[in-house]
Design an enzyme around this catalytic site. Structure first.
Site, PDB file in Angstrom:
ATOM      1  N   ASP A 889      31.049  -9.192  14.983  1.00 49.00           N
ATOM      2  CA  ASP A 889      29.613  -9.203  15.227  1.00 49.00           C
ATOM      3  C   ASP A 889      28.863  -8.613  14.040  1.00 49.00           C
ATOM      4  O   ASP A 889      29.278  -7.601  13.475  1.00 49.00           O
ATOM      5  CB  ASP A 889      29.307  -8.379  16.492  1.00 49.00           C
ATOM      6  CG  ASP A 889      27.993  -8.779  17.132  1.00 49.00           C
ATOM      7  OD1 ASP A 889      27.242  -9.529  16.485  1.00 49.00           O
ATOM      8  OD2 ASP A 889      27.713  -8.349  18.248  1.00 49.00           O
ATOM      9  N   LYS A 958      16.995   1.418  20.581  1.00 54.02           N
ATOM     10  CA  LYS A 958      17.823   0.299  20.098  1.00 54.02           C
ATOM     11  C   LYS A 958      17.137  -1.056  20.254  1.00 54.02           C
ATOM     12  O   LYS A 958      17.060  -1.840  19.302  1.00 54.02           O
ATOM     13  CB  LYS A 958      19.168   0.287  20.825  1.00 54.02           C
ATOM     14  CG  LYS A 958      20.039  -0.892  20.397  1.00 54.02           C
ATOM     15  CD  LYS A 958      21.368  -0.919  21.130  1.00 54.02           C
ATOM     16  CE  LYS A 958      22.170  -2.165  20.707  1.00 54.02           C
ATOM     17  NZ  LYS A 958      23.477  -2.245  21.377  1.00 54.02           N
ATOM     18  N   ASP A1079      24.946 -14.730  15.838  1.00 54.77           N
ATOM     19  CA  ASP A1079      25.499 -13.907  14.760  1.00 54.77           C
ATOM     20  C   ASP A1079      26.782 -13.208  15.174  1.00 54.77           C
ATOM     21  O   ASP A1079      27.172 -12.208  14.573  1.00 54.77           O
ATOM     22  CB  ASP A1079      24.465 -12.883  14.281  1.00 54.77           C
ATOM     23  CG  ASP A1079      24.030 -11.934  15.387  1.00 54.77           C
ATOM     24  OD1 ASP A1079      24.360 -12.194  16.558  1.00 54.77           O
ATOM     25  OD2 ASP A1079      23.351 -10.932  15.085  1.00 54.77           O
TER      26      ASP A1079
END
Length: 1163
Positions: A889, A958, A1079
């Protein structure tokens, strides 16, 4: 009383298509999105997103009118089933209301009788047009005399008329110069006309198409609606039938309308003459006029997409006139010249393309099975929902449903036939109705399709535009499949696909290595029936008509316990209004009694469209924007929110070679073979049937939804208590609906997984306008939640090799989320430390210590525990065959691209573009920076800073950090932080609003300091706000703020998708199995080192290109090249834009080559 109750809050069908005339206040019916899936219970469906479109509005008056039509239809049905004897009031005492009803009844009866008479009359279809040009009219005049003439005389007269019409007239205007800005309502009407003519041609109803064309051509005011494409469509239809007389009439009408023939016009005339072996002189005259108009005979075969028999007829005509003519040879295959793809398409160099894990004969059998599935257009599979005890209530419910469905099918058939008859009558009057569209399929197929849609309509209803669009697409797809079935396409497809499988099968070889698309194209073009895609307006118009049929025809008794002959019927579907944000939309909703009947019956099967389930054989390679994926069903290369046509038009105009990279990447992703993790599926089904578990991502049934403490308040309760109860009831209702939606989505996913157990299957892919890729089947794929990903394994297994077991362990620790800041060696050591827990989780997942349940991704953790356990217990772990996908990742991938674009050294270090012993955590760094700012403010006495002491964590910031690179605003970031703070149990909730405002400001400030170059690039991205193209109303002002906020994230998404596609293509060339979730890259454990090397190489190569410079040049060329024709004020804006584009942000000193040595770039 019943009518009053049903009318309250009702919303009508409304018009999705704009009409001319004075505008009235409107409210939006619904919205549409990209890819669309037709099942509407899924909470994750992208079609639930609001589209920014001004079309698709419904007015309250139209809603009420639709409801009145529904009640009138209900009354007619009731009268047909039971004649009610009404006691007439005494003479002289009749009320005005009774007199009005009686008068309306008589008027309605007269109208119905008049309609019946009209339908029984034989309509005369016009053939000969009225010609307004005197010169052209004189050419056709002799053909209008009453004296009977022989066919030879008529033929000669028509030939002379065509010869007279071929030369250019003084009044003719080339179509290109006649193009002008068209009002949106006129454009929609023209789309309806063109679709009507095309559909008539598909259904061999050319006489009706000709009649409507003549009817409108004969009236000057209506002739303005007709376009060159419409005349050409009718001419091509007559040409296919070899009808020279009618074709000449249309050609003369075309010239009479002041239009100049284009290449299609001449092709139609020549094709018709080629079928009839026409006199050579008229063919030569036609070719001469075509050349004088600027077209060469070779273009007839190179520029037009014609079927085989059409090309043959055309060639006969041309060769007869020019015996030396030869069809030009096919142009050499274009070659992609991108420097990034040079090695992919280089013929030299070693290539080791992967094979599928199945032999040739097995793959051929799978092709036959998939073909049968697509020919059936739908798939019925058993439901995994726990089967109810067959009580008397369940048995009666199923019996009642069966009886009702039989009645509904008969009633739908009757209403459909009546509607077709009415529309046929209107078409004979010259109106472009939906009649030919209702002839595309058999009446039984329409009824079956509508019954299927009724079955899956969610209890909360469906936005009418979604439903209409879905119905229109279903008709289109079924029609395309039927078209291919009626020709020899299936036989040719089978022969070519059988050859294609030799490239993929495990037991065959081809002469040289080919990419799948290249090999498919080398086998020769596969001729498919030509079909222009329907416009959105046509899809919605047809879909809404079919939805109206459902509303009118489908009724049920008010009380199912009462015999139907003695109970009043009520509609099963009705219209309501709902609100999405500030928009008012129309919803088609099933009656609660019908929903309850379905729940009680608990039928054991689910039905899906064939495009909603994975494929049983490898997909067709993508070769163009309209060819690829499913064998017969139509699939778009690029999914988009419906109504947005600009991207599709750009894609159509793109040179084929420029698309090769995207086409080959999508084909490679779709060629990955999958299988179901059966052991994990058994555990999930056990929990699913036992009331679910929200903590593990298995939605509980709606029966487990929270209920209010009390349903009613005692008498004398205060208004405040009543308000609180209403709020609680609303919360409980919302929770129940969300649970039902999530449960339905899980039911579809698990049922499909059970259906595909022990099977190999494939997931064809397409992309959005940014290049981001998505699997076409919406319910069961690897793009979903933790549970969805854990259920899937690679069908091909590979030995772990010397490093594979280590990567399995590292992947397991990554899934737990317990050691995100540790090095790879520390994670590996941690996996060995907890090996006892891993083995216990694998052996006793539901009865052991359940260590896996505490992980961030519990189901993927459990799947990995099982794989590790089998590997370590095998005699030789290096030889163990692993099927588990291992993930790598990106570390905040959006910021990685920004840091690379700006060569930002500090930002690059924060997102692991530089080598380091430990992974850098940008979220933790931002949280630390915010904490420093908070401490400074607390020292200065700021109250909110003191309250936040100890609450600024990585988790709080986050989501905002992750999404700020994708365009999240401060408002959106505040909402994200507010949600996180509310999840903290000991945070004082009265400070949530103030604290979230404070924190979002500090987060943005921290990011600006950490990524200075990134911020400069984002600010430059706002130039996109200067352009706007609307597909419906060109006079509408753009939302500049949304365009400004949307450009940077979309551009970054296009970069990460480019990086993914490059990685996919180069991994394919090295023999790897590769798939991605944006991604996050997946491959076998043994191949992780190779994939990591390719991933880093392609990132460096991508960002070594002058990306920002090329973007600036492109934008300057597009928006600043026509400044001379602008007003002075507009020139000032263009000059400002040029200055902005030419002053690119300064870049830093970061060396891209450091990415090659960064362990944690992707990890």
């Amino acid at each position: 009383m019943s009518a009053l109750r049903w009318t309250r809050g009702a919303a009508g069908l409304g018009r999705a298509l704009s009409s001319s005339g004075r505008r009235r206040p409107t409210s939006e019916e619904g919205t549409l999105s990209g890819l669309f899936s037709s099942r509407r219970s899924s909470a994750a469906s992208p079609r639930e997103q609001d589209a920014q479109k001004e079309w698709g509005h419904a007015e309250l008056l139209e809603v009420l009118e639709a409801r009145v039509r529904q009640l009138q239809a209900e009354s007619r049905s009731e009268v047909m089933r039971k004649k009610v004897q009404m006691e007439r009031p005494a003479k002289g005492r009749s009320s005005r209301w009774a007199q009005k009803l009686e008068a309306e009844k008589q008027m309605k009866q007269k109208r119905q009788e008049s309609l019946d008479v009209q339908q029984k009359q034989t309509h005369i279809l016009h053939t000969e047009p009225r010609i307004w040009s005197k010169k052209l009219a004189d050419c056709l005049q002799p053909s209008k005399k009453g004296a009977a003439r022989s066919s030879e005389e008529e033929e000669r007269q028509l030939t002379r008329a065509l010869q007279a019409a071929l030369p250019k007239l003084g009044s003719c205007t080339p179509a290109s110069t006649k193009a002008m800005v068209v009002e949106p309502n006129i454009l929609l009407l023209q789309q309806k006309f063109l679709a009507f003519f095309e559909c008539c041609a598909c259904t061999s109803n050319m006489a009706l198409a000709h009649h409507v064309l003549v009817t409108h051509h004969n009236k000057c005011d209506k002739q303005q609606l007709l376009t060159l494409d419409m005349y050409n469509t009718v001419m091509l239809g007559w040409a296919r039938q070899g009808s020279f007389k009618e074709l000449v009439y249309v050609f003369v009408m075309l010239k009479d309308a002041g239009l100049s023939p284009d290449l299609w016009s001449y092709a139609a005339a020549l094709q018709c003459m080629g079928r009839r072996d026409q006199d050579v002189r008229i063919i030569q005259r036609c070719l001469k006029e075509m050349v004088e108009a600027g077209f060469q005979p070779q273009q007839l075969f190179t520029d037009l997409g014609l079927a085989g028999d059409e090309r043959a007829a055309l060639l006969r005509a041309v060769v007869k006139a020019e015996p030396a003519f030869r069809v030009p040879p096919l142009a050499p295959d274009p070659v992609n010249t991108s420097t990034l793809l040079k090695e992919v398409y280089a013929k030299k160099g070693p290539k080791s393309y992967p094979k599928l894990p199945l032999p040739l004969e097995t793959l051929r059998d799978l092709f036959d099975e998939q073909l049968r599935v697509e020919l059936s257009t739908s798939v019925s599979i058993p439901s995994v929902e726990k089967a109810p005890v067959l009580t008397k209530e369940v048995t009666e419910a199923r019996k009642t449903l069966k009886t009702l469905r039989e009645q509904w099918q008969r009633e739908l058939l009757r209403v459909l036939q009546q509607t077709k008859a009415t529309m046929a009558c209107q078409a004979h009057e010259g109106q472009p109705t939906l009649y030919p569209f209702l002839c595309l399929l058999s009446e039984e197929e329409f009824v079956s399709m509508l019954m299927q849609v009724l079955q899956v309509l969610p209890a909360q209803g469906e936005p009418l535009l979604h439903l209409a669009h879905d119905l229109g697409l279903r008709v289109l797809n079924r029609h395309l499949v039927k078209q291919k079935q009626d020709t020899d396409h299936l036989q040719k497809l089978g022969q070519q696909y059988s050859k294609y499988l030799r490239l993929l099968a495990s037991d065959t070889e081809v002469e040289a290595p080919y990419l799948p698309r290249e090999y498919w194209e080398s086998l020769g073009p596969l001729e498919t029936p030509l079909q222009q895609p329907w416009s959105l307006a046509v899809l919605l118009h047809l879909g809404k008509q079919l939805a109206e049929l459902l509303v009118q025809a489908v009724q049920m008794p008010r009380s199912l316990a009462t015999p139907q002959g003695s109970c009043r019927l009520i509609p099963v579907l009705y219209h309501v209004y709902s609100f999405r944000s500030y928009r008012q939309i129309g919803i088609l909703k099933p009656h609660p009694a019908f929903t309850q009947l379905l729940e009680t019956a608990a039928e054991p099967t689910l039905t899906f469209e064939t495009t909603e389930v994975p494929m049983l054989c490898p997909p067709l390679p993508w070769t163009s924007p309209h060819a690829g994926a499913y064998l017969l069903s139509s699939t778009k290369l690029m999914r988009a929110m419906e109504g947005t046509t600009q991207h599709q038009h750009l894609l159509e105009r793109c040179a084929p070679a420029q698309l090769h990279g995207a086409l080959d990447a999508l084909t490679q992703l779709g060629n990955c073979a999958w299988r179901v993790n059966g052991r994990l599926l058994d555990l999930v089904l056990q929990i699913f049937r036992d009331k679910g578990c929200a903590r593990l991502g298995v939605p509980p049934p709606r029966s487990e939804a929270p209920r209010p403490a009390q349903q009613q308040l005692p008498p004398g309760s205060s208004p405040l208590q009543k308000a609180e109860l209403r709020k609680e009831l609303a919360r409980c209702l919302k929770a129940a609906r969300e649970m039902h939606s999530l449960r339905s989505e899980a039911l579809y996913r698990l049922s499909l997984a059970q259906h595909l157990r022990n099977r190999v299957f494939w997931l064809p892919h397409n992309m959005d306008f940014r290049g981001r890729t998505y699997p076409c089947p919406p319910y069961f794929n690897h793009l979903g939640s933790d549970l969805a990903r854990a259920l899937l394994e690679f069908a091909e297994g590979r030995p772990l090799g010397p490093q594979g077991l280590d990567w399995l362990k590292i992947h397991l620790v990554n899934m737990t989320g317990l050691r995100k800041c540790d090095s790879l060696s520390m994670r590996l050591a941690f996996a060995d430390e907890v090996m006892e827990e891993i083995l216990d989780s694998a052996d006793n997942p539901m009865t052991g210590r359940k260590w896996w349940m505490e992980a961030d991704e519990p189901w993927q953790t459990l799947a990995c525990c099982m794989e590790v356990a089998q590997a370590v217990r095998s005699p030789d772990p290096t030889a163990y065959i692993s099927h588990l996908p291992i993930h790598q990742d990106g570390s905040c991938n959006g910021l990685q691209h920004y840091a690379a674009l700006g060569r930002d050294s500090a930002g690059a270090a924060s997102v692991n573009l530089t080598p380091s012993d430990l992974p850098q955590d940008v979220y933790r760094e931002v949280a630390a920076q915010v904490e420093e700012f908070r401490q400074q403010d607390a020292k200065e006495g700021l109250r909110v800073a003191k309250v936040l002491k100890g609450f600024i964590t990585r988790k709080v910031v986050k989501q905002t950090v992750m999404t700020v690179v994708y365009g999240v605003t401060r408002y959106g970031g505040r909402l994200q932080i507010e949600k996180r703070l509310r999840e903290v149990s000991d945070f004082p909730q009265e400070f949530v609003w103030e604290a979230s405002h404070y924190l979002v400001r500090l987060v943005f400030k921290s990011l600006q300091e950490m990524f200075s170059s990134t911020r400069a690039i984002q600010v430059k991205g706002g130039i996109q706000s200067l352009t706007f193209t609307s597909s419906m109303d060109i006079s509408q002002k753009p939302n500049t703020l949304k365009q400004k906020n949307g450009f940077p994230p979309n551009f970054i998404h296009s970069l990460d998708s480019s990086h993914m596609m490059l990685t996919a293509l180069y991994c394919y060339g090295r023999g790897l199995t590769f798939v991605s979730v944006h991604d996050c890259f997946w491959t076998h454990a043994a191949d992780i080192p190779v994939m990591n090397e390719v991933c880093r190489e392609q990132f460096v190569r991508l960002h070594s290109q002058p990306i920002l410079e090329d973007l600036a040049k492109f934008l300057e060329k597009r928006f600043c090249s026509a400044s001379r024709s602008l007003k002075p004020s507009e020139r000032v804006l263009v000059a400002k834009l040029q200055e902005t584009l030419r002053s690119l942000p300064e870049t830093g000193t970061f060396d891209l080559e450091q990415v090659m040595r960064s362990t944690y770039f992707f990890s």
